[in-house]
Design an enzyme around this catalytic site. Structure first.
Site, PDB file in Angstrom:
ATOM      1  N   ASP A   1      -0.374   0.794  -7.705  1.00 45.98           N
ATOM      2  CA  ASP A   1      -0.854   0.736  -9.081  1.00 45.98           C
ATOM      3  C   ASP A   1      -2.221   1.414  -9.153  1.00 45.98           C
ATOM      4  OD1 ASP A   1       1.374  -0.838  -9.517  1.00 45.98           O
ATOM      5  OD2 ASP A   1       0.257  -2.729  -9.446  1.00 45.98           O
TER       6      ASP A   1
ATOM      7  N   ASP B   1      -5.940   0.708 -10.207  1.00 42.69           N
ATOM      8  CA  ASP B   1      -6.940  -0.279 -10.595  1.00 42.69           C
ATOM      9  C   ASP B   1      -7.959   0.427 -11.485  1.00 42.69           C
ATOM     10  OD1 ASP B   1      -5.856  -2.435  -9.194  1.00 42.69           O
ATOM     11  OD2 ASP B   1      -6.858  -1.844  -7.346  1.00 42.69           O
TER      12      ASP B   1
END
Length: 213
Positions: A136, A138
């Site tokens: 992912d 951040d």
């Protein structure tokens, strides 16, 4: 230097053996002596010349927390600086980097600083490949002024339209909190990450034992 460092900053240390535990003993076996020792500033107080830092090893489970001395800091890179750096051409196609590029284009008018943290920020600072196909992004937003709920909802709508998953964290002068939780929970209390630990509160810009003052 202490005042210039903030949580999520990436710092380069002079040597790899300068991470100690709270007791002052050598800690964190995961730094590779063959690589430049980059670590991230953790949430916590910088006092007595000691900086709370987190160490990232070669494997996902290789994480540890410790302290290093201000005198060991050779270079500092903030998330807002890292977003302007480009990944190697061979890695720019990874979804997390494509997501970062998307947000760079779509958040041009944002009047607050932001940048990548986590594996994306670490790779852009250190040049060490850490981002994976499933990683992912951040997203760290530094918000010295209060976000009203509509502004926060509009921002989250834009961020969540990115091609990959984004974990958006907002940092105020007092704490950090999840943007998604803020827009879906407000005005009820949300989890606030402070230097003294995690608490529940409804106003991240004005803390008083986790309550609005």
């Amino acid at each position: 230097m202490a005042c210039a460092l903030h949580v999520h900053d990436l710092i380069l240390l002079g040597t790899e053996s300068t991470i100690t535990s709270a007791e002052g003993e050598q800690a964190c076996p995961y730094l590779n002596p063959k690589q430049r020792p980059w670590v991230v500033v953790r949430r916590g107080l910088i006092s007595g010349g000691l900086i709370p830092v987190g160490v990232r090893g070669a494997q996902r489970h290789e994480r540890c927390a410790g302290f290093t001395r201000l005198s060991e800091v050779v270079e500092t890179r903030r998330p807002s600086q890292l977003r302007l750096r480009l990944a190697e051409d061979s890695r720019g196609g990874l979804q997390a980097f494509r997501t970062l590029s998307y947000l760079e284009c779509h958040l041009v008018g944002l009047d607050m600083t932001w940048g990548p943290g986590g594996s994306v920020g670490y790779e852009l600072a250190s040049g060490i490949p850490t981002v994976r196909a499933e990683s992912d992004l951040d997203f760290i937003l530094f918000a010295p002024r209060k976000l009203d709920i509509k502004e926060a909802q509009d921002l989250w709508r834009m961020i969540s339209s990115a091609p990959g998953k984004v974990d958006a964290l907002v940092e105020t002068p007092f704490c950090g909190f999840s943007l998604q939780e803020f827009v879906t929970t407000s005005p009820r209390k949300i989890l606030l990450r402070t230097s003294d630990g995690r608490i529940l509160g409804s106003n991240p810009w004005n803390l008083s034992n986790g309550e609005d003052s």
